[in-house]
Each structure stands twice: as C-alpha cells, then as structure tokens.
Write a protein that holds these residues in place. Structure first.
Motif, PDB file in Angstrom:
ATOM      1  N   GLU A   1      55.133  86.092  29.971  1.00 38.16           N
ATOM      2  CA  GLU A   1      54.607  84.764  30.365  1.00 38.16           C
ATOM      3  C   GLU A   1      55.868  84.476  31.388  1.00 38.16           C
ATOM      4  OE1 GLU A   1      51.920  81.967  29.408  1.00 38.16           O
ATOM      5  OE2 GLU A   1      50.342  83.546  28.846  1.00 38.16           O
ATOM      6  N   ALA A   2      56.713  83.560  30.484  1.00 38.70           N
ATOM      7  CA  ALA A   2      57.959  82.132  30.958  1.00 38.70           C
ATOM      8  C   ALA A   2      58.970  83.897  31.300  1.00 38.70           C
ATOM      9  CB  ALA A   2      58.661  81.745  30.034  1.00 38.70           C
ATOM     10  N   ILE A   3      59.254  84.984  31.460  1.00 38.59           N
ATOM     11  CA  ILE A   3      59.712  85.914  31.909  1.00 38.59           C
ATOM     12  C   ILE A   3      59.792  86.862  32.206  1.00 38.59           C
ATOM     13  CG2 ILE A   3      61.832  84.934  30.260  1.00 38.59           C
ATOM     14  CD1 ILE A   3      61.558  88.000  28.841  1.00 38.59           C
TER      15      ILE A   3
ATOM     16  N   ARG B   1      59.822  80.938  35.043  1.00 41.79           N
ATOM     17  CA  ARG B   1      59.477  79.445  35.605  1.00 41.79           C
ATOM     18  C   ARG B   1      59.399  79.114  36.350  1.00 41.79           C
ATOM     19  NH1 ARG B   1      60.039  75.474  31.898  1.00 41.79           N
ATOM     20  NH2 ARG B   1      57.368  75.115  31.305  1.00 41.79           N
ATOM     21  N   PRO B   2      59.240  78.834  38.255  1.00 46.89           N
ATOM     22  CA  PRO B   2      60.418  79.297  38.675  1.00 46.89           C
ATOM     23  C   PRO B   2      59.553  77.374  39.377  1.00 46.89           C
ATOM     24  CG  PRO B   2      58.920  80.432  39.566  1.00 46.89           C
ATOM     25  CD  PRO B   2      58.541  80.676  37.855  1.00 46.89           C
ATOM     26  N   ASP B   3      58.415  76.670  38.556  1.00 47.86           N
ATOM     27  CA  ASP B   3      58.191  75.678  39.567  1.00 47.86           C
ATOM     28  C   ASP B   3      59.086  75.089  38.638  1.00 47.86           C
ATOM     29  OD1 ASP B   3      56.977  76.629  37.158  1.00 47.86           O
ATOM     30  OD2 ASP B   3      55.566  75.186  37.288  1.00 47.86           O
TER      31      ASP B   3
ATOM     32  N   LEU C   1      70.283  89.542  34.451  1.00 44.08           N
ATOM     33  CA  LEU C   1      69.945  88.391  33.987  1.00 44.08           C
ATOM     34  C   LEU C   1      69.393  87.654  34.937  1.00 44.08           C
ATOM     35  CD1 LEU C   1      68.214  86.775  31.502  1.00 44.08           C
ATOM     36  CD2 LEU C   1      70.845  85.255  31.530  1.00 44.08           C
ATOM     37  N   THR C   2      68.798  87.073  35.442  1.00 40.88           N
ATOM     38  CA  THR C   2      68.450  86.610  36.697  1.00 40.88           C
ATOM     39  C   THR C   2      67.013  85.324  36.605  1.00 40.88           C
ATOM     40  OG1 THR C   2      68.362  86.776  38.934  1.00 40.88           O
ATOM     41  CG2 THR C   2      67.034  88.424  38.085  1.00 40.88           C
ATOM     42  N   GLY C   3      67.098  84.658  38.102  1.00 44.03           N
ATOM     43  CA  GLY C   3      65.992  84.290  37.842  1.00 44.03           C
ATOM     44  C   GLY C   3      64.787  83.774  39.273  1.00 44.03           C
ATOM     45  N   ALA C   4      63.150  84.033  38.657  1.00 47.31           N
ATOM     46  CA  ALA C   4      62.559  83.105  40.041  1.00 47.31           C
ATOM     47  C   ALA C   4      62.833  82.943  40.480  1.00 47.31           C
ATOM     48  CB  ALA C   4      61.443  83.619  39.445  1.00 47.31           C
ATOM     49  N   GLY C   5      62.277  82.733  42.118  1.00 53.23           N
ATOM     50  CA  GLY C   5      62.296  81.136  42.805  1.00 53.23           C
ATOM     51  C   GLY C   5      64.042  80.312  43.334  1.00 53.23           C
TER      52      GLY C   5
ATOM     53  N   VAL D   1      73.020  84.954  39.590  1.00 51.00           N
ATOM     54  CA  VAL D   1      72.566  83.689  39.632  1.00 51.00           C
ATOM     55  C   VAL D   1      72.116  83.032  41.152  1.00 51.00           C
ATOM     56  CG1 VAL D   1      73.423  81.262  39.709  1.00 51.00           C
ATOM     57  CG2 VAL D   1      74.435  82.829  38.125  1.00 51.00           C
ATOM     58  N   ASN D   2      70.875  83.130  41.206  1.00 48.65           N
ATOM     59  CA  ASN D   2      70.312  83.172  43.039  1.00 48.65           C
ATOM     60  C   ASN D   2      69.721  81.425  43.637  1.00 48.65           C
ATOM     61  OD1 ASN D   2      68.745  83.358  40.461  1.00 48.65           O
ATOM     62  ND2 ASN D   2      66.717  82.700  42.018  1.00 48.65           N
TER      63      ASN D   2
END
Length: 263
Positions: free
Chosen positions: A4-6, A23-25, A55-59, A107-108
């Motif tokens: 869920e968190a990834i 967890r973009p929010d 390795l990256t992040g959503a949002g 890194v976005n």
C-alpha cells in the motif's frame, strides 16, 4: 505480496526493479508500516534476479523523511527517536549501501530530512531540475540522521556540509550537482525515463564488479593507503576468477559486445 505504501515493479526481461514510495499525499514520508513494506520489497528484489534497482517517489516529492504523525508526542510517553532510527532507518541505509547491484535514486521533487539522505545512500542520484535537498532536522531541533553526517562532509566538504546542516536551507538540484552531492540533473519529464535507461544499461554490466567497486570506494573513506591497496588486490584476485572477467576478455579478443551475467 501486496503493498500500500510503496509500489514494486520487477522487469524480468531487463532485470531492473523499480520501487516507488507511494504516499504522495504525505510527500512519501516514512511510517513504520512503510518501512516494513520497503523491507519486504527489498527481500523480493534480492531474490528475483534483479541486477539494478531504481528508487523513486510518487507525486510531487521524493520523500519528506519521517512522518511526524506516526510518532507519539504525549508528554512522558514521547517516541524514542533513537529506537526508531535503530529499528528502521539505520538498517535501511545499511541495506541500500550493501546491495550487490547498482541502486539509482530518481529524485522527482523534494527530498527532505531522512528522505534526502535516503537518496544519498543510493549509488547514483538523478534529480529533476525542480527537485531540492533539505537537511531539515535543525528546524525541529534534531541532528541529521540516516547517514547525513557521513554522506555530506564526504561529498561537499565540511564547510558546505555544516552550512546545510546548521541552516537547514534548501539546496537546489542544480547546486547539488555543481557541488558534487549528486550525479546528474535532468529536466523534470526526463528523470524517470533516464533512470530506467541507466538501470537497464547497468543491469547488462558485470554487476559483481560493480558491487566490488562500491565496496572498495566506501572502504577507502576510512582505510589507509596500505589497507586499500591490499583490498584492491584481494578484490581483483576474486574478480579475476569470475565468469564475467573471462567473458570480458574473450569479447575484447573477438571484438564483440560482452555478455555479462554478474557472476
């Protein structure tokens, strides 16, 4: 396993895995549950034949560090931050550094606190031009953790490391690149595809040699020259008996592209 968190994607054809903090929010800030999912995902990656990891992040952010909402601030029962670091953050940083294949941080957006140092724990950092790195700890009366006090002085020197840590000022991606903190800055839309291309390229390389390069470079920060020369000798002896060394030499002789297998 479902997450869920990834998000986890493993491409068996390219041998590239991508883990997206999801967890973009909350700007992908860490909770205990997210740590547990990330650990399970890394277990899955390590047993899947993966030869490169992104390795990256959503949002709009990479990672904002620790989610303060996951901590207890009740007087007399406040969360022991040392215990959280010891149980979650330190094992994660050690694990990323020890992975036997290249790890790329894409890194976005904002990388703050432990999120900034999570990126620095990866082998190569690609950043969007709009991204920033913030050692935000001092803003709430804390010291940089997750390896920050180790990564920063080595990469940018003591004066700049102290400046970043003591002021907590935002460092732009362009300046991070010019200071040598990260590998490369790209236009925002190009970060994800560039990270995927680089991971695919590195997955085709002799990843056992890449793992040895990582080991030797990091050992060199604390060892004497004599110790480092001995380590280079030992690693070279080991690699000299590997399949990939034999394949690389044969490919050179035959004037063809080598087919490395990471063994």
């Amino acid at each position: 396993m479902s997450y869920e968190a990834i998000r986890l994607d493993i491409d068996s054809s390219s041998h590239v895995a991508t883990i997206t903090l999801n967890r973009p929010d909350k700007l992908n800030s860490f909770t205990r549950a997210m740590h547990q999912e990330l650990g399970a995902a890394l277990d899955q990656v390590e047993t899947s034949g993966t030869r490169a990891l992104v390795l990256t992040g959503a949002g709009r952010g990479f990672c904002a560090g620790q989610d303060l909402g996951d901590l207890d601030f009740t007087p007399g029962a406040m969360t022991d931050l040392g215990a959280v670091i010891d149980e979650y953050f330190n094992p994660l940083i050690r694990r990323l550094q020890a992975l036997a294949f290249p790890v790329i941080a894409a890194v976005n957006g904002t990388a703050a606190g432990a999120g900034a140092n999570l990126a620095l724990a990866c082998d190569l950092v690609l950043a969007a031009r709009s991204a920033s790195f913030i050692q935000a700890f001092v803003k709430i009366g804390l010291v940089p953790d997750s390896g920050g006090t180790w990564f920063l002085p080595q990469r940018v020197g003591m004066a700049r490391a102290l400046g970043l840590a003591i002021t907590g000022d935002k460092l732009s991606a362009d300046k991070a690149e010019s200071w040598g903190l990260i590998w490369q800055v790209l236009e925002d839309a190009e970060v994800a595809p560039a990270a995927a291309r680089l991971a695919t390229q590195l997955a085709q390389q002799p990843t056992r040699a890449i793992a040895a390069i990582k080991q030797a470079m990091r050992a060199g920060t604390t060892q004497t020259l004599a110790q480092q020369l001995d380590l280079e000798r030992d690693l070279q002896r080991e690699l000299g008996a590997s399949h990939d060394y034999a394949e690389g030499v044969q490919a050179f002789i035959e004037k063809r592209a080598p087919r490395f297998e990471g063994r």
